[in-house]
Every structure is written in structure tokens, then in C-alpha cells.
Write a protein that holds these residues in place. Structure first.
Motif, PDB file in Angstrom:
ATOM      1  N   LEU B  23      18.661 -63.459  53.679  1.00 56.31           N
ATOM      2  CA  LEU B  23      17.311 -63.194  53.175  1.00 56.31           C
ATOM      3  C   LEU B  23      16.441 -64.408  53.484  1.00 56.31           C
ATOM      4  CD1 LEU B  23      17.778 -61.479  49.665  1.00 56.31           C
ATOM      5  CD2 LEU B  23      17.674 -60.429  51.934  1.00 56.31           C
ATOM      6  N   ASN B  24      15.280 -64.149  54.066  1.00 57.91           N
ATOM      7  CA  ASN B  24      14.466 -65.230  54.600  1.00 57.91           C
ATOM      8  C   ASN B  24      13.044 -65.224  54.048  1.00 57.91           C
ATOM      9  OD1 ASN B  24      16.503 -66.258  56.570  1.00 57.91           O
ATOM     10  ND2 ASN B  24      16.329 -64.144  57.280  1.00 57.91           N
ATOM     11  N   GLY B  25      12.962 -65.147  52.720  1.00 63.48           N
ATOM     12  CA  GLY B  25      11.635 -65.161  52.110  1.00 63.48           C
ATOM     13  C   GLY B  25      11.144 -63.772  51.771  1.00 63.48           C
ATOM     14  N   VAL B  26      11.860 -63.098  50.867  1.00 61.73           N
ATOM     15  CA  VAL B  26      11.467 -61.745  50.464  1.00 61.73           C
ATOM     16  C   VAL B  26      10.503 -61.842  49.287  1.00 61.73           C
ATOM     17  CG1 VAL B  26      12.287 -59.586  49.455  1.00 61.73           C
ATOM     18  CG2 VAL B  26      13.615 -60.719  51.257  1.00 61.73           C
ATOM     19  N   SER B  27       9.352 -61.208  49.406  1.00 63.03           N
ATOM     20  CA  SER B  27       8.400 -61.140  48.298  1.00 63.03           C
ATOM     21  C   SER B  27       8.004 -59.687  48.081  1.00 63.03           C
ATOM     22  CB  SER B  27       7.153 -61.970  48.601  1.00 63.03           C
ATOM     23  OG  SER B  27       7.498 -63.334  48.737  1.00 63.03           O
ATOM     24  N   LEU B  28       8.127 -59.247  46.825  1.00 63.72           N
ATOM     25  CA  LEU B  28       7.896 -57.831  46.543  1.00 63.72           C
ATOM     26  C   LEU B  28       7.634 -57.650  45.058  1.00 63.72           C
ATOM     27  CD1 LEU B  28       8.192 -54.885  47.659  1.00 63.72           C
ATOM     28  CD2 LEU B  28      10.581 -54.991  47.015  1.00 63.72           C
ATOM     29  N   ASP B  29       6.633 -56.825  44.717  1.00 64.47           N
ATOM     30  CA  ASP B  29       6.342 -56.520  43.315  1.00 64.47           C
ATOM     31  C   ASP B  29       6.666 -55.055  43.018  1.00 64.47           C
ATOM     32  OD1 ASP B  29       5.453 -59.047  42.965  1.00 64.47           O
ATOM     33  OD2 ASP B  29       3.326 -58.520  42.670  1.00 64.47           O
ATOM     34  N   VAL B  30       7.155 -54.818  41.807  1.00 64.87           N
ATOM     35  CA  VAL B  30       7.333 -53.439  41.334  1.00 64.87           C
ATOM     36  C   VAL B  30       6.613 -53.331  40.003  1.00 64.87           C
ATOM     37  CG1 VAL B  30       8.985 -51.640  40.710  1.00 64.87           C
ATOM     38  CG2 VAL B  30       9.594 -53.327  42.454  1.00 64.87           C
ATOM     39  N   THR B  42      20.524 -50.847  58.784  1.00 58.14           N
ATOM     40  CA  THR B  42      21.748 -51.405  58.199  1.00 58.14           C
ATOM     41  C   THR B  42      21.814 -52.903  58.485  1.00 58.14           C
ATOM     42  OG1 THR B  42      22.814 -49.328  58.691  1.00 58.14           O
ATOM     43  CG2 THR B  42      24.254 -51.166  58.154  1.00 58.14           C
ATOM     44  N   GLY B  43      22.108 -53.689  57.445  1.00 60.84           N
ATOM     45  CA  GLY B  43      22.208 -55.131  57.621  1.00 60.84           C
ATOM     46  C   GLY B  43      20.894 -55.861  57.436  1.00 60.84           C
ATOM     47  N   ALA B  44      19.807 -55.134  57.154  1.00 60.08           N
ATOM     48  CA  ALA B  44      18.495 -55.763  57.020  1.00 60.08           C
ATOM     49  C   ALA B  44      18.417 -56.645  55.770  1.00 60.08           C
ATOM     50  CB  ALA B  44      17.395 -54.705  56.973  1.00 60.08           C
ATOM     51  N   GLY B  45      19.252 -56.362  54.774  1.00 58.94           N
ATOM     52  CA  GLY B  45      19.240 -57.174  53.551  1.00 58.94           C
ATOM     53  C   GLY B  45      18.776 -56.435  52.316  1.00 58.94           C
ATOM     54  N   LYS B  46      18.765 -55.119  52.366  1.00 56.97           N
ATOM     55  CA  LYS B  46      18.283 -54.324  51.237  1.00 56.97           C
ATOM     56  C   LYS B  46      19.194 -54.483  50.016  1.00 56.97           C
ATOM     57  CE  LYS B  46      18.560 -50.459  53.616  1.00 56.97           C
ATOM     58  NZ  LYS B  46      19.171 -50.972  54.869  1.00 56.97           N
ATOM     59  N   SER B  47      20.492 -54.271  50.222  1.00 59.01           N
ATOM     60  CA  SER B  47      21.420 -54.382  49.097  1.00 59.01           C
ATOM     61  C   SER B  47      21.455 -55.813  48.577  1.00 59.01           C
ATOM     62  CB  SER B  47      22.830 -53.968  49.520  1.00 59.01           C
ATOM     63  OG  SER B  47      22.837 -52.618  49.903  1.00 59.01           O
ATOM     64  N   LEU B  48      21.409 -56.753  49.480  1.00 59.93           N
ATOM     65  CA  LEU B  48      21.431 -58.158  49.083  1.00 59.93           C
ATOM     66  C   LEU B  48      20.231 -58.504  48.204  1.00 59.93           C
ATOM     67  CD1 LEU B  48      23.730 -59.919  49.955  1.00 59.93           C
ATOM     68  CD2 LEU B  48      22.391 -60.676  51.913  1.00 59.93           C
ATOM     69  N   VAL B 224       5.985 -48.484  49.556  1.00 57.62           N
ATOM     70  CA  VAL B 224       7.194 -48.711  50.336  1.00 57.62           C
ATOM     71  C   VAL B 224       7.138 -50.085  50.994  1.00 57.62           C
ATOM     72  CG1 VAL B 224       6.196 -47.412  52.256  1.00 57.62           C
ATOM     73  CG2 VAL B 224       8.658 -47.784  52.203  1.00 57.62           C
ATOM     74  N   ALA B 225       8.291 -50.736  51.062  1.00 60.18           N
ATOM     75  CA  ALA B 225       8.423 -52.015  51.752  1.00 60.18           C
ATOM     76  C   ALA B 225       9.459 -51.851  52.853  1.00 60.18           C
ATOM     77  CB  ALA B 225       8.869 -53.094  50.766  1.00 60.18           C
ATOM     78  N   VAL B 226       9.143 -52.374  54.024  1.00 62.51           N
ATOM     79  CA  VAL B 226      10.015 -52.224  55.187  1.00 62.51           C
ATOM     80  C   VAL B 226      10.675 -53.566  55.482  1.00 62.51           C
ATOM     81  CG1 VAL B 226      10.123 -51.522  57.607  1.00 62.51           C
ATOM     82  CG2 VAL B 226       8.362 -50.561  56.108  1.00 62.51           C
ATOM     83  N   MET B 227      11.998 -53.568  55.567  1.00 64.36           N
ATOM     84  CA  MET B 227      12.723 -54.823  55.784  1.00 64.36           C
ATOM     85  C   MET B 227      13.277 -54.914  57.179  1.00 64.36           C
ATOM     86  SD  MET B 227      15.176 -56.049  52.737  1.00 64.36           S
ATOM     87  CE  MET B 227      15.199 -57.817  52.771  1.00 64.36           C
ATOM     88  N   PHE B 228      13.267 -56.131  57.706  1.00 65.56           N
ATOM     89  CA  PHE B 228      13.953 -56.391  58.973  1.00 65.56           C
ATOM     90  C   PHE B 228      14.478 -57.819  58.941  1.00 65.56           C
ATOM     91  CE2 PHE B 228      14.453 -57.625  63.374  1.00 65.56           C
ATOM     92  CZ  PHE B 228      15.089 -56.523  63.911  1.00 65.56           C
TER      93      PHE B 228
END
Ligand SMILES: Nc1ncnc2c1ncn2[C@@H]1O[C@H](COP(=O)(O)OP(=O)(O)O)[C@@H](O)[C@H]1O
Ligand SMILES: Nc1ncnc2c1ncn2[C@@H]1O[C@H](COP(=O)(O)OP(=O)(O)O)[C@@H](O)[C@H]1O
Ligand code: SF4
Ligand code: SF4
Ligand SMILES: [Mg+2]
Ligand SMILES: [Mg+2]
Lengths: 334, 340
Positions: B23-30, B42-48, B224-228
Motif C-alpha cells: 500500500l503506497n498512500g491510500v486515502s479514502l473516506d466513507v 487481483t493484488g491491487a491491495g484491496k483486502s490489505l 467508488v474508489a479504483v485501486m492500482f
């Protein structure tokens, strides 16, 4: 008729430890696919799709039924004939990571069927491997890599290259894109379509994803609890489903462009286990339209229109439409 | 203030090949009342991301920076004891492998009743009744009988519903659901998602919904937030992301979701290798796969606000959209290609 693959009355039971009654995974299924066409096989997990696919290739011995591939009677083949037949028909599996040996280089993965089912020399095998890579649009250097160095989409292309190695005329594609990321899925599907057009291969395309099946199939068969409960031209079955289970299934499919509200048909409860199947319609325990004669015998496919049939006793009198619940509001579009 | 606010979360994992920058700086509000979708390959870091927030990271993974505030309190630096009290009460988890998440030795009814007693102080009899009601709420017929079943006696769909009943019994404010319907029959998926949505609308609770199914996102999420490669590369409302995606990766995803398999599209070589997290490219992590990549993409990527909370992490966030006329024509083209 130029039916290429024709299986009749396929039954497959498995005995399970600790239970006297066997699992009836497939319960009397007919599969007919003309040469160069695609039959899409849909249904929930556990409905028997993979078992049907394996029976067609005789990777499993059906308990009952017949399987014809062109003029060949597949189930009558002796071991040596069957070994050579394996070059004619192949399978692509769902999970490319699981179906490939992680310690094998891609080259060995692709060349293995050539070693098993053909008499090609090593140099000819190398040439064929390179040719296969071009066919599936991967660069040749991938042959010297290991599975973990490739993406899921690339690995599935390898799975396809391997299946195509012996130039087969029939492929069973068992959920070939279900474990792939969306960003690569379309590429693999487009590849399959092109291969079919260029090489004239017949496909059994197994999937639980209706969008994918719609894009790939000429005809569609819907399975529930080991039986085909509806089949016909893809546009008919997916656009005008007649069996109550197909109606519920299709109304639960989620479009990426929802139109505000949608009508839904709901089935309560769960699919029963395929052990100790009661006689009669497999949906009877969940169907809101059930009546006494549903439980007498498994309903045959009643014709809805030319080539389109549904196995519900209410079809002939037209009372087979599930009541709609809803419309269910869509909350997004803000 | 957002219910959950993740800020600049960075996670490293020790691997035999070196440190993986997962994870390289995830910022997200809910926020309350919303379902936020988290998508990506797969492997983008969602579960992490989910596990970091919940304090459930394995021994080799470590949060090296960042915070995840729940109602203003940071979960990352909170003691495990306090965090455990929060999990199962105000914050609940629904994981993908339901049988593995259930206790094999206690009946499902007992598991649900016990968490209700522990976290909400319900009496024995009330907890049992609550458990049966929770099972009925998730569409399980004959819940009193089913409550006596053990995990191994349940089908996958049934076990997933039990897990949802378990997550909802204490009326959590936040539910983190990691692929909760993957592998379930569509008819069952619809029941479960309807239930989550109804719960959110009725109670003001919130859901972070990890999924790879854009149909689920479009029908059930608000944002929605898109991870890569361990970053959120784009986020916005459903209308913004599906109607006007700005990041090239999102554009590829959205296009693929409407793919009609037009065979006239030229097939290129497939270069979709996942990025190597031990040795990530400088600048934009997507640049080896991006059709728009330019020299500047090897330099740090700005997060660009493209309007109304819609943000993209890209040097060229949707060139067409700079000029509203051009954007409209791009949209019209999309509609035409997809058909009505
Ligand atoms: N080798 C086996 N032994 C026992 N049961 C099996 C075996 N293979 C499949 N089954 C059962 O048969 C049914 C159909 O399985 P399958 O063909 O894999 O369905 P699908 O591919 O539609 O998910 C399921 O109930 C499954 O558990
Ligand atoms: N315990 C672990 N050990 C090593 N690598 C891990 C571990 N957990 C996750 N990873 C890696 O971190 C990355 C992100 O994983 P994950 O969050 O599971 O992705 P997603 O849920 O988006 O598919 C992947 O590359 C994965 O291999
Ligand atoms: S045959 Fe009877 S139980 Fe089966 S689908 Fe038709 S109405 Fe329902
Ligand atoms: S920053 Fe550059 S490489 Fe990255 S997505 Fe944007 S255009 Fe592509
Ligand atoms: Mg299967
Ligand atoms: Mg995951």
C-alpha cells in the motif's frame, strides 16, 4: 444434420464416503452442438456444468448416456483410440494459476500435450510452441518464464495455447474468464472468438456470468440441480426466459448501466443438495408456482418457439411467468 | 466528519525477494448512509486496505505510515484490546471465505447469540431470539432449525448469509465486506446485497464494499474508489466514474465492462503483467501499461480534482474532458458503441 458434438441422456453419479445415497451431479442431460458453433452452459455453482463438460471429453466416465464426436462414439473407444482422440478435443480450466504447475516453464506447459498425444520431434515442437504464442498474441519470450511472472490474463492465454497445441476441433471452456480481472477479460474473450472463426472450432462455453455467455454463445442451456431446465438460441433464452428459474436468474443480473428501477423475480431459499433428489421438477422446493403435477416426474422441455424449450409443466398453458417483486429502486445515479 | 477516514496509508510486507510496497498512500473516506465500492485487479491491495483498518494484518505485513480514523479515533495506533472491542460491535467484517470464518465447534446460532451477549449485553434468552431474527433477516428459511447447524453442514451461500447475520447482529456503524457475494448464485447475491442496501438506508450505517464486479458497484454503491498497485488512482460518484472516467486504468475497466466483443478492434499483444511491488516504477505505477504514458509519467503523480469530489491520480487526467464539448462527444460515442 451436421451435429458435431451430440450427447444424450448423460447421467453422472458420485458415491461419497459416509453416505449411502450417491450425489446425482448430472441427471439426464442432452447436449447438441453443430460444428464451429458455441453452446453456452450457465447455472449456479454446483449445478453440474463442469461434470457435463468432463463427460463430453471422457475425462469422467458417465454413469449413463452416449457421447458422439463427429462419427466417433467416444464412450466406446479403447484406451489407444482414446489417447489419439485426446488430440481432437481439449479443455481450458477456470483458474490458470491452479491448473499450471508453478515449477514448469511456460514452454513445457505448452509443449506437454504435443509430447503426450503426438509424435512430433523436439524441433517441430519448438516451432509449434512459437506458432501458438503468436496465435494467442503473446510475445515469444514468455515461453522461458515461469507462471508466477505472468498476469492472470496472460496465463489464461497460455492455457488456451496449451489446449490448442494439438489443433483440436472441440474445446470445453470451463469458466475460462471467471477468475480474470475485468481489464483483461474482454481480450481473452475476443481471442477465443477469433480462434473459433479462424480455426472452425466447436465450443462448449461454461460460465455463470450471463454477460459473458451472451457475448460468446449461439445457443444457451441453463442448468439447475443436474438438469437442463431451458435451452434455445442465446438471444431467446437470455432475452425471453420462460422457465421460472431462468426468469429469476436473469432478473438478478446486474447491468453496469442500470436504468433507475428494475423489476425482480425472487426465489426464496436455497438449492437443495443433489443427494436424494426428489422426483419431479428440481425447482419444486423453491418455486412459487409449484403445483401437484410438478412433483410427479422431471418435466420434459416444452417448446416455446422453434428451438427454444423450457422444462416447466406450466409452459404449454402459458402460466409460467413468475410474479414480479419490486420494482426495486436503484439508489445510485446521484 | 467522515465515519471512516483513511489517510495516506502505507503498508510494507517482508518477502523473500525484499520489501513489497503493497500500500503506497491510500486515502479514502466513507460517510454514514453510503456504500463505497473498492475495485481493482487481483493484488491491487484491496483486502490489505481492509485488514490494515481492522488491525488484522499478518505478521509479515506492517503499517509504516498513515491513519484510519473511525469516528475521529485512529484505529491503526489503537491498542489491539480496544480494537477487538470495536470489531464485532461498531465495526463488522464480512469476508470471502465464510466457512473458514465460522467457528467449526459451535452451532451458528450460538456464535451469533454469544457475540450479541458479549458486545451488547443481551440476556441469554433475548440473544437467542435476536440470533434467530438475524438469520431470518438474511433470508434463511426455518431459522430456528438452522441456528442449530454447524458450519460444515451449510452450503456456501448459506454460510455467507450466516456470516452476514453475525456481522449485523450488533447493528454496527461500519461494515467492511470483502467480496461478500463472489461465488454465490445470482439469485442469492441479489438477496444479500438488497439486505445490505436496506440496512444502510434504514440505519445510517455505512459499508466499504470490496468487489471486482462493476455491475454490483453500479447497482448498489454510492461512490467508488479504483485501486492500482496500492494506490487509489481514481474516486468519485457512480455517475462520475462510469459516465466520465478520467484515469486510463479506470477507462480501460469501464470500457471492458461494456465490451461487446467487436472483433474489428485490433488485438494487441497482452502486456498486463502485474507491477512488481518489490521494485515499483518511479512516478506512475501504471505507466508500463498505459497507452498515454509520456516522459513526465516517471515523475511523482499529482492527484487532480476534476470536479465535485471526483479525483484522479494522473498527469493527464482525461484529456478530452478539459473541453466540455469534447467530453460530451466522447460520451455520445460511448453510448453509440454500447447501444441503448
Ligand atoms: N468428484 C466428485 N465427488 C463427489 N461429488 C462431486 C464430484 N465432482 C462434483 N461433485 C458434485 O457434483 C455436483 C456438480 O458439480 P459440478 O459439475 O462441479 O458443478 P458446477 O461446475 O456447475 O459448479 C456438485 O454437487 C458437486 O459437489
Ligand atoms: N501476508 C502476505 N505476504 C506476502 N504478500 C502479501 C500478503 N498479503 C498480501 N500480500 C501481497 O500484497 C498485495 C495486495 O494483496 P491484496 O490486498 O490481497 O490484493 P487484492 O485484495 O486487491 O486482490 C498482493 O501483491 C499480495 O500478493
Ligand atoms: S414445473 Fe412446477 S415447480 Fe417446476 S418450474 Fe414449473 S411451476 Fe415451478
Ligand atoms: S500518469 Fe501517465 S502513465 Fe500514469 S496513468 Fe496517467 S498518463 Fe498513464
Ligand atoms: Mg464448475
Ligand atoms: Mg482480496
Amino acid at each position: 444434420m451436421s451435429e458435431h458434438i451430440e450427447a444424450r441422456g448423460i447421467v453422472k453419479t458420485f458415491s461419497v464416503r459416509g453416505s449411502r445415497a450417491p450425489v446425482r451431479a448430472v441427471n439426464g442431460v442432452d447436449i447438441v452442438i453443430p460444428r464451429g458453433r458455441t453452446l453456452g452452459l450457465v447455472g449456479e455453482s454446483g449445478s453440474g456444468k463442469s461434470t457435463v463438460g468432463r463427460c463430453l471429453l471422457r475425462l469422467l466416465e458417465p454413469t449413463e448416456g452416449t457421447v458422439r464426436h463427429g462419427e466417433h462414439d467416444v464412450l466406446a473407444m479403447k484406451p489407444e483410440t482414446l489417447r489419439r482422440h485426446r488430440a481432437r478435443a481439449a479443455m481450458v480450466f477456470q483458474d490458470p494459476y491452479e491448473s499450471l504447475n508453478p515449477r514448469m516453464r511456460i514452454r513445457s506447459v505448452v509443449e506437454e500435450p504435443l509430447m503426450l498425444h503426438t509424435d512430433l520431434e523436439p524441433s517441430a515442437r519448438r516451432r509449434r510452441a512459437a506458432e501458438l504464442m503468436r496465435l494467442v498474441r503473446l510475445e515469444e519470450f514468455h515461453l522461458d518464464r515461469f507462471p508466477h511472472e505472468l498476469s492472470g490474463g496472460q496465463l489464461q492465454r497460455i492455457g488456451i495455447a496449451r489446449a490448442l497445441a494439438t489443433d483440436p476441433e472441440f474445446l470445453v471452456l470451463d469458466e475460462p474468464t471467471s477468475s480474470l480481472d475485468l481489464s483483461v477479460r474482454a481480450g481473452v474473450l475476443r481471442l477465443l472468438k477469433r480462434l473459433q472463426r479462424e480455426l472452425g472450432i466447436t465450443f462448449l462455453f461454461i460460465s455463470h456470468d450471463l454477460t459473458t455467455v451472451a457475448a460468446m454463445s449461439d445457443e444457451v442451456a441453463v442448468m439447475y440441480l443436474g438438469t437442463v431446465i431451458e435451452k434455445g438460441p442465446a438471444a431467446e433464452v437470455l432475452g425471453n426466459p420462460q422457465h421460472p428459474y431462468s426468469q429469476a436468474l436473469l432478473s438478478a443480473a446486474l447491468s453496469v448501466d442500470p436504468e433507475g428501477r428494475r423489476v425482480r423475480h425472487v426465489l426464496e431459499g436455497e438449492t437443495p443438495s443433489p443427494v436424494d433428489l426428489p422426483p419431479g421438477c428440481p425447482l419444486a422446493s423453491r418455486c412459487p408456482l409449484v403445483r401437484n403435477d410438478c412433483r410427479l416426474a422431471v418435466p420434459p422441455l416444452f417448446e416455446v418457439s422453434e428451438g427454444h424449450g423450457a422444462a416447466c409443466v406450466r409452459v404449454p398453458e402459458g402460466t409460467n411467468v413468475l410474479p414480479a417483486v419490486g420494482p426495486v429502486p436503484i439508489v445510485t445515479a446521484s | 466528519m467522515a465515519l471512516l477516514s483513511i489517510k495516506d496509508l502505507r503498508v510494507h510486507i517482508a518477502t523473500p525477494n525484499g520489501t513489497a510496497h503493497a500500500l503506497n498512500g491510500v486515502s479514502l473516506d466513507v460517510d454514514e448512509h453510503e456504500i463505497v465500492g473498492l475495485i481493482g485487479e487481483t493484488g491491487a491491495g484491496k483486502s490489505l486496505t481492509a485488514w490494515s483498518v481492522l488491525g488484522l494484518l499478518g505478521p509479515r505485513a506492517r503499517v509504516v505510515e498513515g491513519t484510519a480514523e473511525f469516528e475521529g479515533t485512529d484505529l491503526v495506533s489503537m491498542s489491539e484490546r480496544r480494537r477487538r472491542r470495536l470489531r464485532g460491535k461498531d465495526v463488522a467484517v464480512i469476508v470471502q471465505n465464510p466457512r473458514g470464518a465460522l467457528d467449526p465447534l459451535r452451532s451458528v446460532g450460538r456464535q451469533i447469540a454469544e457475540t450479541n451477549r458479549r458486545h451488547r449485553g443481551a440476556g441469554r434468552k433475548a440473544a437467542k431470539e435476536n440470533a434467530i431474527r438475524a438469520l431470518r433477516d438474511v433470508g434463511i428459511s426455518d431459522p430456528a432449525r438452522r441456528a442449530k447447524a454447524f458450519a460444515h453442514q451449510l452450503s456456501g451461500g448459506m454460510a455467507q448469509r450466516v456470516l452476514i447475520a453475525l456481522a449485523m447482529i450488533n447493528e454496527p456503524k461500519l461494515i467492511i465486506a470483502d467480496e461478500p457475494t463472489t461465488g454465490l448464485d445470482l439469485t442469492v447475491q441479489a438477496q444479500i446485497l438488497d439486505l445490505l442496501r436496506a440496512r444502510v438506508d434504514a440505519t445510517g450505517s455505512a459499508v466499504l464494499l470490496i468487489t471486482h464486479d462493476l455491475g454490483v458497484v453500479a447497482n448498489y454503491c454510492d461512490r467508488v474508489a479504483v485501486m492500482f498497485a496500492g494506490r487509489i488512482v481514481e474516486q468519485g460518484t457512480i455517475a462520475q466514474i462510469f459516465g466520465n472516467p478520467r484515469h486510463p486504468y479506470t477507462q480501460a475497466l469501464v470500457k471492458a465492462s461494456r465490451e461487446t466483443l467487436d472483433e474489428t478492434v485490433s488485438e494487441e499483444t497482452d502486456r498486463s503483467e502485474p507491477p512488481n511491488l518489490v521494485d515499483l516504477p518511479s512516478g506512475c505505477h501504471y505507466r508500463f501499461r498505459c497507452p498515454l504514458a509520456a516522459d513526465v509519467c516517471a515523475t511523482p503523480v499529482p492527484e487532480v480534482e476534476v470536479g465535485g469530489g471526483h479525483r484522479a491520480l494522473c498527469h493527464f487526467p482525461g484529456d478530452a474532458a478539459r473541453d466540455p464539448g469534447a467530453a460530451a462527444s466522447v460520451r455520445a460515442e460511448t453510448v453509440e458503441r454500447v447501444g441503448p
